[in-house]
Design a protein around this motif. Structure first.
Motif, PDB file in Angstrom:
ATOM      1  N   ARG A 178      55.508  48.643  48.292  1.00  0.00           N
ATOM      2  CA  ARG A 178      55.544  48.222  46.890  1.00  0.00           C
ATOM      3  C   ARG A 178      54.741  46.934  46.670  1.00  0.00           C
ATOM      4  N   LEU A 179      54.848  45.987  47.612  1.00  0.00           N
ATOM      5  CA  LEU A 179      54.101  44.732  47.474  1.00  0.00           C
ATOM      6  C   LEU A 179      52.603  44.948  47.679  1.00  0.00           C
ATOM      7  N   LEU A 180      52.244  45.862  48.582  1.00  0.00           N
ATOM      8  CA  LEU A 180      50.828  46.189  48.760  1.00  0.00           C
ATOM      9  C   LEU A 180      50.266  46.826  47.490  1.00  0.00           C
ATOM     10  N   GLU A 181      51.079  47.667  46.849  1.00  0.00           N
ATOM     11  CA  GLU A 181      50.656  48.293  45.593  1.00  0.00           C
ATOM     12  C   GLU A 181      50.411  47.246  44.513  1.00  0.00           C
ATOM     13  N   LYS A 182      51.284  46.241  44.475  1.00  0.00           N
ATOM     14  CA  LYS A 182      51.128  45.188  43.461  1.00  0.00           C
ATOM     15  C   LYS A 182      49.865  44.355  43.731  1.00  0.00           C
ATOM     16  N   VAL A 183      49.592  44.086  45.006  1.00  0.00           N
ATOM     17  CA  VAL A 183      48.365  43.362  45.362  1.00  0.00           C
ATOM     18  C   VAL A 183      47.148  44.163  44.919  1.00  0.00           C
ATOM     19  N   PHE A 184      47.175  45.463  45.205  1.00  0.00           N
ATOM     20  CA  PHE A 184      46.034  46.296  44.853  1.00  0.00           C
ATOM     21  C   PHE A 184      45.880  46.432  43.338  1.00  0.00           C
ATOM     22  N   ASN A 185      46.997  46.503  42.621  1.00  0.00           N
ATOM     23  CA  ASN A 185      46.926  46.584  41.157  1.00  0.00           C
ATOM     24  C   ASN A 185      46.268  45.329  40.570  1.00  0.00           C
ATOM     25  N   LYS A 186      46.528  44.173  41.192  1.00  0.00           N
ATOM     26  CA  LYS A 186      45.872  42.937  40.740  1.00  0.00           C
ATOM     27  C   LYS A 186      44.375  42.987  41.020  1.00  0.00           C
ATOM     28  N   ILE A 187      44.034  43.537  42.195  1.00  0.00           N
ATOM     29  CA  ILE A 187      42.615  43.696  42.532  1.00  0.00           C
ATOM     30  C   ILE A 187      41.934  44.594  41.505  1.00  0.00           C
ATOM     31  N   MET A 188      42.586  45.716  41.167  1.00  0.00           N
ATOM     32  CA  MET A 188      42.014  46.653  40.202  1.00  0.00           C
ATOM     33  C   MET A 188      41.908  46.032  38.813  1.00  0.00           C
ATOM     34  N   ALA A 189      42.913  45.232  38.440  1.00  0.00           N
ATOM     35  CA  ALA A 189      42.875  44.570  37.129  1.00  0.00           C
ATOM     36  C   ALA A 189      41.683  43.622  37.049  1.00  0.00           C
ATOM     37  N   SER A 190      41.421  42.910  38.161  1.00  0.00           N
ATOM     38  CA  SER A 190      40.262  42.006  38.170  1.00  0.00           C
ATOM     39  C   SER A 190      38.962  42.793  38.060  1.00  0.00           C
ATOM     40  N   GLY A 191      38.925  43.982  38.658  1.00  0.00           N
ATOM     41  CA  GLY A 191      37.742  44.828  38.574  1.00  0.00           C
ATOM     42  C   GLY A 191      37.483  45.332  37.169  1.00  0.00           C
ATOM     43  N   HIS A 192      38.555  45.688  36.468  1.00  0.00           N
ATOM     44  CA  HIS A 192      38.423  46.170  35.089  1.00  0.00           C
ATOM     45  C   HIS A 192      37.910  45.065  34.162  1.00  0.00           C
ATOM     46  N   ASN A 193      38.168  43.821  34.526  1.00  0.00           N
ATOM     47  CA  ASN A 193      37.736  42.699  33.682  1.00  0.00           C
ATOM     48  C   ASN A 193      36.273  42.305  33.903  1.00  0.00           C
ATOM     49  N   LEU A 194      35.672  42.866  34.948  1.00  0.00           N
ATOM     50  CA  LEU A 194      34.257  42.581  35.194  1.00  0.00           C
ATOM     51  C   LEU A 194      33.370  43.299  34.172  1.00  0.00           C
ATOM     52  N   LYS A 195      32.127  42.894  34.125  1.00  0.00           N
ATOM     53  CA  LYS A 195      31.194  43.513  33.173  1.00  0.00           C
ATOM     54  C   LYS A 195      29.878  43.846  33.877  1.00  0.00           C
ATOM     55  N   GLY A 196      29.161  44.808  33.289  1.00  0.00           N
ATOM     56  CA  GLY A 196      27.811  45.134  33.733  1.00  0.00           C
ATOM     57  C   GLY A 196      27.718  45.569  35.173  1.00  0.00           C
ATOM     58  N   ILE A 197      26.715  45.062  35.877  1.00  0.00           N
ATOM     59  CA  ILE A 197      26.429  45.479  37.236  1.00  0.00           C
ATOM     60  C   ILE A 197      27.555  45.111  38.200  1.00  0.00           C
ATOM     61  N   LYS A 198      28.231  43.975  37.941  1.00  0.00           N
ATOM     62  CA  LYS A 198      29.335  43.566  38.814  1.00  0.00           C
ATOM     63  C   LYS A 198      30.464  44.598  38.792  1.00  0.00           C
ATOM     64  N   LYS A 199      30.735  45.123  37.599  1.00  0.00           N
ATOM     65  CA  LYS A 199      31.796  46.134  37.471  1.00  0.00           C
ATOM     66  C   LYS A 199      31.395  47.422  38.194  1.00  0.00           C
ATOM     67  N   LYS A 200      30.142  47.810  38.055  1.00  0.00           N
ATOM     68  CA  LYS A 200      29.659  49.026  38.719  1.00  0.00           C
ATOM     69  C   LYS A 200      29.745  48.887  40.236  1.00  0.00           C
ATOM     70  N   ILE A 201      29.368  47.715  40.747  1.00  0.00           N
ATOM     71  CA  ILE A 201      29.431  47.478  42.195  1.00  0.00           C
ATOM     72  C   ILE A 201      30.885  47.523  42.678  1.00  0.00           C
ATOM     73  N   PHE A 202      31.779  46.925  41.889  1.00  0.00           N
ATOM     74  CA  PHE A 202      33.201  46.899  42.263  1.00  0.00           C
ATOM     75  C   PHE A 202      33.732  48.319  42.429  1.00  0.00           C
ATOM     76  N   PHE A 203      33.537  49.162  41.443  1.00  0.00           N
ATOM     77  CA  PHE A 203      34.109  50.508  41.504  1.00  0.00           C
ATOM     78  C   PHE A 203      33.346  51.411  42.471  1.00  0.00           C
TER      79      PHE A 203
END
Length: 598
Positions: free
Chosen positions: A277-302
């Motif tokens: 459950r804690l690993l899931e929460k860590v990963f959800n934060k990582i994904m949230a930060s990725g969704h907040n990126l824009k342009g090429i940075k967001k594409k590289i993240f995903f």
């Protein structure tokens, strides 16, 4: 002091550390923004002083039966005093009974009554206030001590100066305690009724500890630091602490789980244990930060996320994939490791099933998570994925550890036999006889063998349910598949006695907000978000995609989105963050009825 090559009793671990690698920072706690370090010598001497004080308070063992041994209850967050008390109680032949700080007062009252506890040690004023009534109603309790300064007696009042005569008496008492003696009673959380007291001997826990250390394998590592934040009340974290101590690893305690990110960056640990459950929460934060990126940075993240999902530790990667991983590592994964302290050698996960997708992603990012398995009744570890090549399979809990036998029953139930199997349930011989048959512990977990070697947990025997059509459904694999979506925080599958399978779903609201912003939708409240037609369509698509992994009977036909995350404080999660199904289904009875209303 006699040289020890291996511990016979749990308290021998401190002597071994003192002989092999005495430390200035054996146990560490942050107090008023400053670290307080307890050396190996100080831990040993303080435990001896406390043992002497407890003995003078007439606490100890009166005969050689579990019922005849005095019980000491501890209710506290993780801190060095917890371990010192544990050692002190063991050294006089008494039994420590740990209780989760989140336990409800009714359960605590039952535990105190059944165990006949004489002393209670409690963390702070807040816990004292919460449990005061439940404790005061139990006539066997003689005194209450606290680890923090409160209106109650402070634990240091029990410390006795070690004169040569008192020291000799403490050592004589320690020498009289055999490895087969009961060391602890651990009450399982009462998800389906009253708690059960699991009796574990010194030998049970030490056998498991030495098997773990040999089979992982894990070397002596006095230069390592461990972060400890899972409750010490659970056997998983407690054995991990013994594991660290016998290996010379310094232990840093996290007092505020909400600040774990700060602790990771400051301590820079080499190792810690966690639950999925804690690993899931860590990963959800990582994904949230990725969704907040824009342009090429967001594409590289995903692109990096997609690349990591394909990671396979068995198949040899091609040159192109290895090059892509190096690029992703430099641009994305290295930032994740930095947020975790940038020093992790491995993470041990247990307590529930990890998402296979998550394990692949973390390993691709050089964040090694090794999943293991075992119940409290086996002290606890039965199997785990190893740190050595070709001894790990994603989606499994690895190969059973040596020194114990593992088999699957006719119904797939995992059974284990060996030195780690509990002494039995306290004051419950009938349940003990139902659970341990011809020396085989029946775990209640259902599993299968992968490649005739790796154990895979498919569900809990009691959680598998039957639809009105007579078809069996195992909810855990379905729930884990749903949680692979970045938009789903929690899920529970329902359908006992019904025509079809349904689900209650808690959205990952931070990710949902980012998703709505990206889609040009307006977020106001959680309540409004789950009523939005576009959002409902998005979740329907997620469920349709997940359903493709299951047969028709197991597929979710209808679901309900909920507005609030489930937690320990609100009762839906156990202290080890697993679902309390009965409580959730009782609490959301109306929503479940609506799923099946038509």
């Amino acid at each position: 002091m006699e040289k020890l090559s291996a511990p016979a009793r749990l308290f021998d671990i401190v002597d071994i550390q003192l002989q092999k690698f005495p430390k200035d920072d054996m146990l560490c706690l942050k107090e008023k923004n400053k670290w307080r370090y307890y050396s190996t010598r100080e831990v040993k001497e303080t435990a001896a002083k406390l043992s002497a004080g407890l003995s003078q308070s007439d606490i100890g063992f009166k005969d050689n039966t579990p019922e005849g041994v005095d019980k000491v209850v501890v209710i506290s967050n993780n801190r060095p005093e917890w371990i010192i008390l544990d050692l002190a109680v063991q050294q006089i032949g008494a039994v420590i009974v740990p209780v989760y700080p989140t336990t409800n007062p009714t359960e605590l009252n039952f535990i105190l009554q059944e165990s006949g506890a004489k002393l209670v040690f409690i963390d702070d004023e807040e816990m004292l206030d919460r449990f005061d009534t439940a404790i005061s109603e139990v006539t066997t309790v003689q005194n209450v001590y606290t680890f923090s300064k409160t209106r109650a007696k402070h634990w240091t009042e029990l410390l006795v100066d070690l004169t040569p005569e008192i020291s000799q008496k403490v050592e004589e008492t320690k020498a009289s305690i055999t490895s087969e003696r009961i060391a602890t009673i651990i009450y399982t959380s009462g998800t389906t009724g009253l708690p059960k007291g699991v009796m574990l001997s010194h030998s049970n826990i030490i056998s498991n500890l030495l098997i773990d250390k040999q089979d992982l394998p894990f070397p002596d590592a006095p230069e390592y630091k461990a972060l400890s934040f899972l409750p010490l009340n659970h056997i998983f974290e407690r054995v991990a602490n013994y594991f660290y101590m016998i290996s010379g690893v310094s232990i840093y305690y996290v007092t505020d789980i909400s600040r774990i990110g700060d602790y990771l960056k400051e301590v820079k640990p080499d190792v810690f244990t966690t639950v999925p459950r804690l690993l899931e929460k860590v990963f959800n934060k990582i994904m949230a930060s990725g969704h907040n990126l824009k342009g090429i940075k967001k594409k590289i993240f995903f692109w990096s996320i997609g690349l990591a999902q394909k990671y396979d530790n068995v198949k040899k990667p091609g040159k192109l994939y290895k090059l892509q991983l190096r690029i992703a590592d430099k641009l994305v994964y290295s930032k994740w490791r930095k947020a975790l302290g940038n020093n992790l050698k491995f993470i041990i996960a247990g307590g529930a099933a990890c998402q296979e997708r998550l394990l692949r992603i973390f390993h691709a990012a050089k964040i090694p998570v090794y999943e293991g398995y075992g119940p409290t009744e086996n002290s606890p570890v039965i199997s785990a994925n190893r740190r050595v090549d070709n001894e790990m399979r994603f989606g499994t809990v690895g190969v059973p550890f040596g020194g114990q036998k593992v088999k699957l029953g006719e119904d797939g139930e995992i059974c284990v036999k060996g030195p780690c199997v509990m002494m039995g349930y306290y004051k419950n011989p009938e349940l003990t006889a139902e659970t341990i048959i011809d020396g085989w512990l029946h775990t209640g977990d259902i599993g299968i063998w992968v490649e005739d070697k790796y154990l895979k947990i498919t569900d809990r025997k009691k959680e598998i349910f039957k639809t009105s059509g007579g078809k069996y459904v195992a909810p855990q694999p379905i729930e884990n598949k749903l949680k692979e979506s970045a938009l789903i925080e929690q899920a529970i599958v329902v359908g006992e006695g019904e025509k079809f399978v349904g689900a209650l779903i808690v959205p990952a609201f931070e990710n949902l907000k980012s998703y709505m912003l990206h889609k040009g939708l307006t977020y106001t409240t959680n309540e409004d978000a789950i009523k939005d037609k576009d959002i409902i369509n998005a979740y329907t698509k997620i469920i349709t995609k997940a359903n493709k992994n299951f047969n028709k009977v197991e597929q979710i036909k209808k679901y309900k989105l909920l507005t609030a995350e489930w937690g320990v404080d609100t009762g839906e999660l156990s202290p080890k963050l697993s679902l309390r199904r009965k409580i959730i289904m009782d609490k959301y009875k109306k929503e479940i009825e609506e799923i099946y209303a038509s």
